[in-house]
Design an enzyme around this catalytic site. Structure first.
Site, PDB file in Angstrom:
ATOM      1  N   GLU A   1       9.474  15.597  15.970  1.00 46.06           N
ATOM      2  CA  GLU A   1       9.106  15.225  14.508  1.00 46.06           C
ATOM      3  C   GLU A   1       9.069  16.165  14.251  1.00 46.06           C
ATOM      4  O   GLU A   1       7.166  15.649  14.124  1.00 46.06           O
ATOM      5  CB  GLU A   1       9.466  13.876  14.185  1.00 46.06           C
TER       6      GLU A   1
ATOM      7  N   CYS B   1      12.429  11.249   6.996  1.00 46.03           N
ATOM      8  CA  CYS B   1      12.907  10.548   8.671  1.00 46.03           C
ATOM      9  C   CYS B   1      14.498  10.644   9.347  1.00 46.03           C
ATOM     10  O   CYS B   1      14.333  11.011  10.823  1.00 46.03           O
ATOM     11  CB  CYS B   1      12.976   8.954   8.640  1.00 46.03           C
TER      12      CYS B   1
ATOM     13  N   LYS C   1       0.711  -0.960  -0.079  1.00 47.36           N
ATOM     14  CA  LYS C   1       0.577   0.104   0.172  1.00 47.36           C
ATOM     15  C   LYS C   1       1.047   1.317  -0.118  1.00 47.36           C
ATOM     16  O   LYS C   1       1.456   1.212   0.670  1.00 47.36           O
ATOM     17  CB  LYS C   1      -0.938  -0.132   1.329  1.00 47.36           C
TER      18      LYS C   1
ATOM     19  N   GLU D   1      10.460   1.419  10.073  1.00 50.37           N
ATOM     20  CA  GLU D   1      10.688   2.339  10.148  1.00 50.37           C
ATOM     21  C   GLU D   1      10.213   3.314  11.417  1.00 50.37           C
ATOM     22  O   GLU D   1       9.623   4.378   9.881  1.00 50.37           O
ATOM     23  CB  GLU D   1      12.324   2.427   8.845  1.00 50.37           C
TER      24      GLU D   1
END
Length: 493
Positions: free
Chosen positions: A394, A296, A185, A261
């Site tokens: 983040e 990331c 996906k 991750e």
């Protein structure tokens, strides 16, 4: 390596469909897809519900079992994958345009890095197809002990929007090299390039139905995929919050292993013995403004020794002020927009909260003119503490926080984060100091006197703590798609 070429997005045929069984499957368009650089509506995307996900997963299982993909000579799988890499290069311009049209990636970047990097990654994993077969175990002389490596069957994969082609390929290729089928996906915001990649896989010789792409949102399609009982393993890249939900789904529908991750808040420690201040300034700038900080491993926390602070930060500010907005389909554009207006607003609010809590905006966050999209200028915040929101959270935007230190112990203390441990950077001319930092930093990847990934596919990537479990890339990525069977055989019956 190709160079960027200007193109007309209106002339790009968009595969706004699922790709299952080697065919594009249209459905009722429910999900709007916009172009981040101008906000324009591109199309509506169908959403795969539980029935479509079940069809794609069960088909991948059936094809994996009856096609011989898992049982053929492994080098044959490698040959097919290498043909696939060649086709990716042959169709590089088309793939780059499909990547750029709906993502934050400028055409100069997709032609110059994303597509070539994807092709080379396929070749790397193709070489591993016949390298991981198990081992003979030490046991008594009248017995034979074996550890056999076998594929899981079907891998459920969920890829992010920030590097759609690259990150999607990291999920798919090692799984196929290990003999599995895959149902992927992609993000509903960046759905096109991976469909074309799947078409090229069939053209290269991957059995139709072995690698399927289902479109949709996380709560509907992603959840159905994560919970499907036929998926033997899950792999996901995205936020830590969503990663926790993936783990829950894996436990409730298996249990089954996961590779995750997740988020990061990566520090960059700069010691005052650096010899090339300009080079370090360039490195720091790229680390927090590349893809507009939507990475990331973005190096978003600068921790700099006091003696070099002023000159280094001044150079970073000078460079950051030179970045300009532009249409992603133009060859000269180098700076990325934020993926959506919602995400841009979230970044702005986080910076406002940080300033209200005492941070100083040495370089304020603002909207860049020159384009209709949500382009944010690079922002540099000083007078921050470990409790400042821009240091803790983040933000996934072009925001750099700056903290100073006096000695090595203080630097390592500031680098530590309560949640994240994805990556870190160390900049120093002292080898001993670098190695002490490498040993003490709690991060899955540490770069020394550089920052960011290279084409060294053999080096795995993955985080500590809230930044994830398991590894993408490297031998470890292939091993993660294999399960191991123990055999002990006596010579006499």
């Amino acid at each position: 390596m190709m160079t960027g070429i200007t193109f007309d997005p209106a002339l790009v045929a968009l595969p706004n469909a699922h790709f299952v069984g080697g065919k594009l499957l249209k459905g009722e368009g429910a999900i709007p897809v916009h172009a981040p650089s101008n906000g324009r509506l591109l199309c509506h995307l169908p959403e795969a519900g539980a029935d479509m996900v079940d069809y794609a997963v069960c088909l991948a299982r059936d094809v994996q079992m009856r096609s011989g993909w898992a049982t053929c000579a492994p080098r044959e799988r490698g040959r097919v994958l290498r043909r696939w890499a060649d086709l990716v290069e042959d169709n590089a311009v088309e793939l780059a345009r499909l990547e750029t049209v709906c993502s934050t990636r400028p055409i100069a970047e997709t032609t110059g890095w994303d597509v070539p990097f994807t092709a080379e990654g396929i070749r790397f994993f193709a070489e591993y197809a016949d390298k991981l077969g198990g081992e003979v175990a030490a046991t008594q002389s009248d017995m034979l002990g074996l550890v056999l490596a076998e594929p899981y069957g079907v891998i459920g994969a969920i890829a992010p929007w920030n590097f759609p082609l690259v990150m999607g390929s990291w999920k798919v290729i090692p799984a196929l090299a290990a003999g599995n089928g895959v149902v992927l996906k992609p993000s509903e915001m960046t759905p096109f390039s991976i469909v074309r990649l799947a078409e090229l896989a069939v053209e290269a010789g991957v059995p139709a139905g072995l690698f399927n792409v289902v479109q949709g949102t996380g709560p509907v399609t992603g959840d159905a995929l994560a919970r499907h009982p036929v998926c033997g393993k899950l792999t996901f890249t995205g936020s830590t919050r969503t990663g926790i939900e993936i783990m829950k789904a894996a436990a409730e529908s298996g249990p089954k292993p996961v590779t995750l991750e997740l988020g990061g808040k990566s520090p960059q420690i700069v010691f005052d013995d650096i010899r090339n201040v300009d080079g370090v300034a360039d490195r720091i700038l790229r680390a927090f403004t590349g893809n507009a900080g939507q990475v990331c491993v973005s190096g978003s926390r600068l921790i700099v020794q006091r003696a070099v602070h002023d000159v280094l930060v001044e150079k970073i500010v000078e460079r950051a002020q030179g970045l300009v907005a532009g249409a992603l389909e133009k060859a000269e554009t180098r700076y990325s927009p934020i993926i959506s207006e919602r995400q841009a607003t979230s970044i702005e609010l986080a910076v406002q909260d940080s300033v209200q809590a005492g941070a100083s905006a040495l370089l304020p966050l603002s909207r860049l003119s020159g384009s209709e999209g949500a382009f944010l200028s690079p922002c540099i915040l000083t007078n921050v503490t470990p409790q400042t929101r821009a240091v803790k959270d983040e933000l996934f935007g072009p925001v750099l926080t700056v903290q100073t230190f006096d000695d090595e112990a203080e630097a390592l203390s500031l680098a530590s984060h309560a949640t994240y441990g994805l990556a870190a950077g160390v900049h120093t001319s002292d080898l001993g100091r670098a190695m002490r930092a490498v040993r003490n930093l709690k991060a899955g990847t540490v770069w020394v006197n550089r920052y960011g990934r290279s084409s060294d596919f053999v080096i795995p990537t993955g985080g500590y703590g809230g930044s994830g479990i398991g590894k993408d890339l490297g031998r470890q990525a292939v091993e993660a798609n294999l399960r191991y069977k123990s055999v002990l055989m006596a010579f006499e019956g």
